[in-house]
Design a protein around this motif. Structure first.
Motif, PDB file in Angstrom:
ATOM      1  N   LEU A 140       0.842  -1.204   0.000  1.00  0.00           N
ATOM      2  CA  LEU A 140       0.000   0.000   0.000  1.00  0.00           C
ATOM      3  C   LEU A 140       0.875   1.251   0.000  1.00  0.00           C
ATOM      4  CD1 LEU A 140      -2.807  -0.898   2.588  1.00  0.00           C
ATOM      5  CD2 LEU A 140      -2.947  -0.939   0.096  1.00  0.00           C
ATOM      6  N   LYS A 141       1.944   1.206   0.774  1.00  0.00           N
ATOM      7  CA  LYS A 141       2.826   2.382   0.860  1.00  0.00           C
ATOM      8  C   LYS A 141       3.546   2.642  -0.460  1.00  0.00           C
ATOM      9  CE  LYS A 141       3.161   2.889   5.725  1.00  0.00           C
ATOM     10  NZ  LYS A 141       3.777   2.503   6.981  1.00  0.00           N
ATOM     11  N   ARG A 142       3.682   1.583  -1.247  1.00  0.00           N
ATOM     12  CA  ARG A 142       4.291   1.773  -2.572  1.00  0.00           C
ATOM     13  C   ARG A 142       3.262   2.245  -3.601  1.00  0.00           C
ATOM     14  NH1 ARG A 142       6.667  -3.329  -1.724  1.00  0.00           N
ATOM     15  NH2 ARG A 142       5.118  -4.221  -3.114  1.00  0.00           N
ATOM     16  N   GLY A 143       2.001   2.332  -3.174  1.00  0.00           N
ATOM     17  CA  GLY A 143       0.975   2.834  -4.095  1.00  0.00           C
ATOM     18  C   GLY A 143       0.140   1.745  -4.749  1.00  0.00           C
ATOM     19  N   SER A 144       0.239   0.505  -4.231  1.00  0.00           N
ATOM     20  CA  SER A 144      -0.550  -0.586  -4.826  1.00  0.00           C
ATOM     21  C   SER A 144      -1.952  -0.638  -4.243  1.00  0.00           C
ATOM     22  CB  SER A 144       0.119  -1.924  -4.560  1.00  0.00           C
ATOM     23  OG  SER A 144       1.419  -1.919  -5.068  1.00  0.00           O
ATOM     24  N   SER A 145      -2.792  -1.437  -4.890  1.00  0.00           N
ATOM     25  CA  SER A 145      -4.135  -1.709  -4.379  1.00  0.00           C
ATOM     26  C   SER A 145      -4.040  -2.728  -3.248  1.00  0.00           C
ATOM     27  CB  SER A 145      -4.994  -2.304  -5.496  1.00  0.00           C
ATOM     28  OG  SER A 145      -5.111  -1.392  -6.564  1.00  0.00           O
ATOM     29  N   LEU A 146      -5.128  -2.838  -2.477  1.00  0.00           N
ATOM     30  CA  LEU A 146      -5.172  -3.880  -1.451  1.00  0.00           C
ATOM     31  C   LEU A 146      -5.821  -5.125  -2.043  1.00  0.00           C
ATOM     32  CD1 LEU A 146      -4.808  -4.834   1.485  1.00  0.00           C
ATOM     33  CD2 LEU A 146      -7.121  -3.974   1.933  1.00  0.00           C
ATOM     34  N   LEU A 147      -5.056  -6.204  -2.077  1.00  0.00           N
ATOM     35  CA  LEU A 147      -5.593  -7.463  -2.604  1.00  0.00           C
ATOM     36  C   LEU A 147      -6.104  -8.309  -1.446  1.00  0.00           C
ATOM     37  CD1 LEU A 147      -2.800  -8.307  -5.203  1.00  0.00           C
ATOM     38  CD2 LEU A 147      -5.003  -7.188  -5.587  1.00  0.00           C
ATOM     39  N   PRO A 148      -7.073  -9.206  -1.706  1.00  0.00           N
ATOM     40  CA  PRO A 148      -7.612 -10.046  -0.638  1.00  0.00           C
ATOM     41  C   PRO A 148      -6.519 -10.867   0.051  1.00  0.00           C
ATOM     42  CG  PRO A 148      -8.925 -10.296  -2.637  1.00  0.00           C
ATOM     43  CD  PRO A 148      -7.758  -9.419  -2.987  1.00  0.00           C
ATOM     44  N   ALA A 149      -5.491 -11.254  -0.709  1.00  0.00           N
ATOM     45  CA  ALA A 149      -4.456 -12.136  -0.155  1.00  0.00           C
ATOM     46  C   ALA A 149      -3.811 -11.569   1.107  1.00  0.00           C
ATOM     47  CB  ALA A 149      -3.386 -12.407  -1.215  1.00  0.00           C
ATOM     48  N   GLY A 150      -3.686 -10.231   1.160  1.00  0.00           N
ATOM     49  CA  GLY A 150      -2.994  -9.621   2.301  1.00  0.00           C
ATOM     50  C   GLY A 150      -3.907  -9.340   3.484  1.00  0.00           C
ATOM     51  N   VAL A 151      -5.186  -9.670   3.374  1.00  0.00           N
ATOM     52  CA  VAL A 151      -6.143  -9.334   4.439  1.00  0.00           C
ATOM     53  C   VAL A 151      -6.170 -10.432   5.495  1.00  0.00           C
ATOM     54  CG1 VAL A 151      -8.574  -8.886   4.957  1.00  0.00           C
ATOM     55  CG2 VAL A 151      -7.548  -7.949   2.872  1.00  0.00           C
ATOM     56  N   ARG A 152      -6.032 -10.032   6.757  1.00  0.00           N
ATOM     57  CA  ARG A 152      -6.044 -11.000   7.866  1.00  0.00           C
ATOM     58  C   ARG A 152      -7.395 -11.046   8.563  1.00  0.00           C
ATOM     59  NH1 ARG A 152      -3.349 -13.227   5.721  1.00  0.00           N
ATOM     60  NH2 ARG A 152      -1.101 -13.241   5.545  1.00  0.00           N
ATOM     61  N   GLU A 153      -8.009  -9.892   8.736  1.00  0.00           N
ATOM     62  CA  GLU A 153      -9.204  -9.840   9.558  1.00  0.00           C
ATOM     63  C   GLU A 153     -10.107  -8.701   9.104  1.00  0.00           C
ATOM     64  OE1 GLU A 153      -7.684 -10.194  13.656  1.00  0.00           O
ATOM     65  OE2 GLU A 153      -9.638  -9.294  14.136  1.00  0.00           O
ATOM     66  N   VAL A 154     -11.404  -8.942   9.174  1.00  0.00           N
ATOM     67  CA  VAL A 154     -12.358  -7.903   8.760  1.00  0.00           C
ATOM     68  C   VAL A 154     -13.316  -7.631   9.911  1.00  0.00           C
ATOM     69  CG1 VAL A 154     -14.195  -7.321   7.131  1.00  0.00           C
ATOM     70  CG2 VAL A 154     -12.191  -8.610   6.343  1.00  0.00           C
ATOM     71  N   GLU A 155     -13.417  -6.384  10.280  1.00  0.00           N
ATOM     72  CA  GLU A 155     -14.229  -6.011  11.435  1.00  0.00           C
ATOM     73  C   GLU A 155     -15.315  -5.030  11.016  1.00  0.00           C
ATOM     74  OE1 GLU A 155     -12.666  -3.805  14.913  1.00  0.00           O
ATOM     75  OE2 GLU A 155     -11.118  -5.387  14.797  1.00  0.00           O
TER      76      GLU A 155
END
Ligand code: GLU
Length: 372
Positions: free
Chosen positions: A294-309
């Motif tokens: 994200l800090k490099r300017g990329s999108s957030l992909l599902p693969a990097g998601v750990r938890e959803v609140e």
């Protein structure tokens, strides 16, 4: 004027066409004019530019078909006229653009569609896809379901909202006047034309007045409202006369106009909107790799998601936090909370199998994300 040239060179243009350009006083469609305009659009497309049309004229066309008398119509009558006229209007566009070798896509929206975040994401994605596929989106307000009074001039505002939604570089308002004057030029011979309006001040608003012409346009006041919306979101606005044949070519050839330059960049305006005006409805915790991406300017992909609140819908704003719980970004989620939980940690190519339908590749697209 170099700034005008830059505005007119925008990759993506929204062109707003008022009823009085398309429909004559008898309620007859100005077919030759429309064919010529379609040529203008085709010329832009050949240069690799994208054009979105916002067109009025449904009510003016339908009124004649339904033989509604020449008195002010009630809301239901306007809606009935729009229902009849919109078919004609869309057909006319379809025929003229087809002659110029272009496919037409009809989009009917309400003002709320361009404001509500969920619909906004969908509408934007559809417009984006249509443009990529080479079609010309032809937009009008969905007058038959509009709940408020339909005012002529509403399409000025609609065109500004469409331009903002589609991230257009420039909005061209084709009108029956060739720009803003210090006073109404029809009544004041000393009225001076203004080629450039840097800021929409109370003086500028006073110059615009309230005047409206009988066939269609909402007068200058609604143009100023449109200019305020669009320029504040990073879109230049050019106001010029449209009645002559091929008004877009004329504009590029130096026809008289008023430029309202954008007051910010579209990117900055959008990021500000996400950062400041939207309340976060949930939190998405991601891993260290995703934070770095994200800090490099990329999108957030599902693969990097750990938890959803939290409970959120598609298009709602969410906070993205790192493994340590520190907020790193805020963005519009392409999935609702439940689906986001189901695809968390999965590869993008697995999304379809997990959900049973093919959604976006990204959980939050980088265009919809701001770093905190
Ligand atoms: N949507 C209306 C129509 O197509 C026109 C609104 C406007 O002119 O601003 O007839």
């Amino acid at each position: 004027m170099e700034r005008l040239e830059r505005a007119l060179a925008a990759k993506r243009l929204v062109v707003k066409i008022g009823s009085s350009l398309l429909v004559d006083e008898e309620g007859e469609l100005r077919g030759i004019w429309l064919d010529a305009l379609a040529e203008d659009v085709a010329a832009l497309r050949r240069e690799g530019r994208q054009v979105i049309i916002v067109t009025s004229g449904a009510i003016a066309l339908g009124r004649r078909v339904l033989r509604l008398p020449r008195r002010p119509m009630r809301l239901e009558e306007k809606q009935a006229a729009a229902a009849v006229g919109q078919i004609r209007l869309a057909r006319a566009w379809e025929q003229s653009l087809a002659r110029a070798g272009l496919a037409t896509a009809q989009i009917l929206v309400t003002l709320e569609d361009t404001e509500a975040r969920r619909r906004y994401l969908n509408a934007r994605a559809t417009v984006e896809t249509l443009l990529r596929l080479g079609a010309v989106p032809v937009v009008n307000e969905n007058d038959t379901v509009a709940t408020g009074e339909i005012r002529f001039g509403d399409n000025d505002r609609l065109s500004a909202r469409v331009a903002v939604m589609a991230w257009a570089g420039t909005l061209v308002l084709l009108s029956d006047v060739d720009g803003l004057y210090t006073a109404d030029p029809r009544h004041h011979s000393e009225a001076r034309h203004l080629p450039l309006v840097e800021a929409i001040t109370p003086e500028i608003e006073a110059m615009a007045g309230e005047a409206a012409t009988p066939v269609g346009t909402g007068g200058m006041a609604s143009k100023i409202v449109a200019a305020r919306i669009a320029t504040g979101a990073g879109c230049h606005v050019v106001l010029t006369a449209g009645a002559g044949l091929r008004p877009l070519s004329a504009l590029r050839g130096g026809a008289r106009c008023t430029l309202f330059p954008a007051r910010t960049s579209p990117r900055r305006a959008r990021k500000q909107w996400i950062a400041a005006s939207l309340a976060a409805a949930g939190r998405i915790r991601v891993d260290a790799g995703a934070v770095a991406a994200l800090k490099r300017g990329s999108s957030l992909l599902p693969a990097g998601v750990r938890e959803v609140e939290g409970r959120f819908e598609r298009g709602d704003a969410v906070i993205v936090e790192g493994p340590d719980g520190v907020p790193v970004a805020k963005g519009l989620s392409a999935y609702d909370a439940e689906d986001a939980r189901r695809i968390a940690g999965r590869r993008t190519r697995e999304i379809a199998a997990v959900l049973g339908w093919r959604g976006r590749d990204e959980m939050i697209h980088r265009d919809d994300l701001v770093l905190l």
